[in-house]
Write an enzyme that holds these catalytic residues in place. Structure first.
Site, PDB file in Angstrom:
ATOM      1  N   HIS A 122       8.456 -57.042  -5.493  1.00  0.00           N
ATOM      2  CA  HIS A 122       9.261 -56.869  -6.882  1.00  0.00           C
ATOM      3  C   HIS A 122       8.841 -57.948  -7.753  1.00  0.00           C
ATOM      4  O   HIS A 122       9.743 -58.470  -8.524  1.00  0.00           O
ATOM      5  CB  HIS A 122      10.520 -56.806  -6.766  1.00  0.00           C
ATOM      6  N   VAL A 158      15.242 -58.001  -3.843  1.00  0.00           N
ATOM      7  CA  VAL A 158      13.929 -58.486  -2.765  1.00  0.00           C
ATOM      8  C   VAL A 158      14.769 -58.720  -1.665  1.00  0.00           C
ATOM      9  O   VAL A 158      15.942 -59.465  -1.485  1.00  0.00           O
ATOM     10  CB  VAL A 158      13.507 -59.803  -3.363  1.00  0.00           C
ATOM     11  N   HIS A 174      20.599 -56.411 -10.563  1.00  0.00           N
ATOM     12  CA  HIS A 174      20.011 -55.924  -9.259  1.00  0.00           C
ATOM     13  C   HIS A 174      18.914 -56.768  -9.210  1.00  0.00           C
ATOM     14  O   HIS A 174      18.481 -57.710  -8.148  1.00  0.00           O
ATOM     15  CB  HIS A 174      19.619 -54.551  -9.112  1.00  0.00           C
TER      16      HIS A 174
HETATM   17 FE   LIG Z   1      16.385 -52.707  -4.825  1.00  0.00          FE
END
Ligand SMILES: [Fe+2]
Ligand SMILES: *[C@@H]1O[C@H](CO)[C@@H](O)[C@H](O)[C@H]1NC(C)=O
Ligand SMILES: *[C@@H]1O[C@H](CO)[C@@H](O)[C@H](O)[C@H]1NC(C)=O
Ligand SMILES: *[C@@H]1O[C@H](CO)[C@@H](O)[C@H](O)[C@H]1NC(C)=O
Ligand SMILES: *[C@@H]1O[C@H](CO)[C@@H](O)[C@H](O)[C@H]1NC(C)=O
Ligand SMILES: *[C@@H]1O[C@H](CO)[C@@H](O)[C@H](O)[C@H]1NC(C)=O
Ligand SMILES: *[C@@H]1O[C@H](CO)[C@@H](O)[C@H](O)[C@H]1NC(C)=O
Length: 474
Positions: A336, A364, A326
Site C-alpha cells: 500500500h 498495512v 485507515h
Molecule cells: Fe485495509
C-alpha cells in the site's frame, strides 16, 4: 538518497563533489539517510488462518431469539450517550434497552429501531440500534437486551466529564479480522495490565469480503467474536477498504452497505453529513475520524467538514487531538506504498497548523511509528519534497497488525527512511494512556510477548501545554 533522506539539503550536497568522493558520500549518505529502528524480532512466519465457523468464539448465545453480536459505541459528541446494537435471528423481537446505573434501583427503558438488509443472496438478521442519552458521567451502567425473549445483561462505564486533566486509556486495534491471530490480539488487549477503556479501531473489521459473494455470515461471526470486549466498552469505528463491499458483479452497488447497517457512529452530532468522517470528545481528547475511501479533494463534503472542524477544537478543554484514518500517510513497507499520499497532500498542512498530537492508521499489516515529521513545503517547482523534522507535526502510527487472514506485511523499503522511528512485522495492539494535560504514555504490545511487555513505547508531551519538545524514545 534525497527522497529517502531526513534532511534533503544534506543529501543533496552529494551532487557537487567529485566522482570518488561521491562514492564515499553515498556510503555515508546511506548512514545519514537511515532511519530509526527496524526491530530484529523475527516472527515465525506461519499462515494466518481464519477460525472455523464452529469455533468457540463464534458460538451463538443459547435461548430463543437471544440477542447476539452486542456492541456499543459513543452515541453523542461528549460521552453522555451510548449506542447499543445487537442482532436477533429468530424473529424481530424488542428493540428496547433496559438500563440502570450501578447505585440506582430505578430501571429505565429506551426504544431503538430495527431493520434488515440484503446482500446478494444473504439476508441479515434483525439489526437493532438504540441510543441511550443524557447518561451521567463517570458511572457504571448495566443494560439488558432481548426483552420479551432471552434477556442478556452487560455493563459499561461512562467517562468523566470532558476536561483538560481527565485521565483516560485508549486501546488501539486495526485490521482485526477473525483469524487465530485476531483472537490472540484481542486476548492480549483484554489482559494488558494497562486497562483500555475504549478502543480506537482504525478500520477493516471482519474481512467478510474475502469470502465468496462477500459471505455476510462472516460479518455475523465477527460480531459474535468481538462481543466479549465491545459489549462492555465502546469501540470507535473508522471505515477501511474491507468495509466498502462494492460488488457490482453481485448487483451490489451501494458502498459500505453491510458496515453502515451494522455499525452506527454519531456523525450527526459533529455536523458531519456522512457516517465516514466525524468527531467526538471523550475525557481530555478530541478525536477526529476521517475516511480514506470517501472524496477528500477541495470542495468535497469531507474537505469542507474538516476545514470547519479543526478550528473548533478547543485545546484548553481537550488538550489532546487524535486523528484516525485507515490508510497511513507515512508508511515504509512495500505494501500500500503511497496509497495515503493524495490525502496527505490535501490535509497535512492543517495537521501541522493545528498541532495534531498523533495520527493512527491501519491498512498495512504491521507496526510502524514515525518521528514528528512534515512534508508540506513542496509547491511543484521548489523541489522541497522530503520529510523534515517538525515539532508541530503529529506522530504517525500504523497499527494495522490485528492479525487478519491476509497475513503480515514483512517486506520493508530499505534503507529505513529517517522519518521512521520504529517498525516491526508482528501482530499486536497498542495503548494510548493519557495521564493529564501534559503527559500521555504510548506503548505497543506484540502478541508473542507476555501481556505486560512493551515492545515499543514513547512518552507524549503535549505541545500546547508542555514547554519541552518530546524526543522519541523506544
Ligand atoms: Fe485495509
Ligand atoms: C448463495 O449463493 C451461493 C452460490 O452462488 C451458494 O453457494 C449459497 O449457498 C447461497 N446462499 C444462500 C443463503 O442462498
Ligand atoms: C480465543 O481466545 C479465547 C480467550 O483467550 C479462548 O478462550 C478461545 O479458546 C480462543 N478460541 C480460538 C478458536 O482460538
Ligand atoms: C453543529 O451545528 C450547530 C448549528 O450550527 C451548532 O449549534 C453546533 O454547535 C454544531 N456542533 C458541533 C459539534 O460542531
Ligand atoms: C475553551 O474551553 C475553556 C475550558 O472549557 C473555556 O473556558 C473557553 O471559554 C473555551 N474557549 C472557547 C473559545 O470556546
Ligand atoms: C519487496 O518489495 C520490492 C518492491 O516492491 C520487490 O522488488 C521485492 O521483490 C520484494 N521482495 C520480496 C522478498 O518479496
Ligand atoms: C502529569 O502526569 C505526569 C506523568 O504521570 C506527572 O509526572 C506530572 O506530575 C503530572 N502533572 C500534573 C500537573 O499533575
Amino acid at each position: 538518497m534525497a527522497v529517502l533522506g531526513f534532511s534533503s539539503s544534506s543529501c543533496r550536497s552529494v551532487a557537487v563533489v567529485g566522482a570518488v568522493l561521491v562514492l564515499v558520500m553515498v556510503l555515508n549518505g546511506a548512514d545519514l539517510c537511515n532511519g530509526g529502528k527496524t526491530s530484529s524480532f523475527v516472527r515465525k512466519v506461519e499462515k494466518t488462518m481464519d477460525m472455523p465457523l464452529d469455533s468457540d468464539v463464534f458460538r451463538v448465545p443459547p435461548g430463543y431469539n437471544a440477542p447476539q453480536q452486542v456492541h456499543i459505541t459513543q452515541g453523542d459528541h461528549v460521552g453522555k450517550g451510548v449506542t447499543v446494537s445487537w442482532v436477533t435471528q429468530d424473529e424481530r423481537g424488542s428493540s428496547v434497552v433496559r438500563y440502570w446505573s450501578e447505585n440506582s434501583e430505578h430501571k429505565k427503558e429506551a426504544k431503538g429501531n430495527v431493520h434488515r438488509y440484503r446482500f446478494y443472496n444473504y439476508t441479515s438478521g434483525y439489526i437493532h440500534h438504540c441510543t441511550l442519552r443524557n447518561l451521567m458521567y463517570n458511572t457504571k451502567y448495566y443494560y439488558e437486551v432481548g426483552i420479551e425473549h432471552t434477556v442478556r445483561q452487560f455493563w459499561f462505564m461512562t467517562p468523566l466529564e470532558v476536561g483538560p486533566d481527565v485521565p483516560y486509556t485508549f486501546g488501539l486495534i486495526g485490521d482485526l479480522g477473525q483469524s487465530f491471530d485476531s483472537n490472540l490480539t484481542l486476548t492480549h488487549y483484554e489482559h494488558n495490565p494497562l486497562k483500555g477503556q475504549t478502543v480506537l479501531f482504525v478500520g477493516d473489521l471482519s474481512y467478510a469480503d474475502q469470502y465468496p459473494n462477500h459471505d455476510n455470515a462472516r460479518w455475523d461471526s465477527w460480531g459474535r467474536f468481538v462481543e466479549r470486549s465491545v459489549a462492555y466498552q465502546p469501540w470507535i469505528w473508522t471505515a477501511g477498504n474491507h468495509e466498502i463491499d462494492f460488488a457490482p458483479e453481485l448487483g451490489e452497488n451501494e458502498p459500505f452497505k453491510p458496515f453502515t447497517h451494522r455499525y452506527l457512529v454519531p456523525y450527526r452530532a459533529s455536523n458531519s453529513t456522512a457516517p465516514f468522517w466525524y468527531s467526538i470528545k471523550r475525557a481530555s481528547v478530541y478525536i477526529i475520524v476521517l475516511s480514506s475511501y470517501s472524496a477528500y479533494g477541495k470542495y468535497t463534503p469531507q474537505y469542507k467538514w474538516l476545514e470547519q472542524e479543526l478550528p473548533k477544537v478547543n485545546r484548553t478543554e481537550t488538550p489532546w487531538l487524535i486523528v484516525m484514518m485507515h490508510s497511513p500517510w507515512y508508511n515504509s513497507y512495500n505494501y500500500h506504498y503511497m496509497e495515503g499520499e493524495t490525502m496527505r497532500v490535501m490535509f497535512e498542512p492543517w495537521f501541522v497548523k493545528y498541532k495534531v498530537d498523533v495520527v493512527f492508521s491501519g491498512h498495512v499489516h504491521a507496526y510502524e511509528r514515525s518521528e514528528r515529521v512534515s512534508n508540506v513545503a513542496y509547491n511543484i517547482i521548489n523541489g522541497l519534497c522530503a520529510p523534515i523534522q517538525d515539532q508541530s507535526a503529529p506522530v504517525y502510527i500504523t497499527i494495522g497488525d490485528g492479525g487478519n487472514l491476509e497475513g503480515l506485511a514483512t517486506n520493508m523499503t530499505e534503507p529505513q527512511p529517517k522519518y521512521s522511528a520504529y517498525r516491526e512485522a508482528s501482530f499486536g495492539h497498542a495503548v494510548f494512556d493519557i495521564k493529564n494535560r501534559t503527559h500521555a504514555y504510548y506503548s505497543w504490545h506484540r502478541n508473542q510477548d507476555g501481556y505486560a511487555v512493551e515492545a515499543d513505547s514513547m512518552w507524549f508531551f503535549n505541545r500546547i501545554w508542555h514547554p519541552v519538545d518530546d524526543s522519541t524514545s523506544a
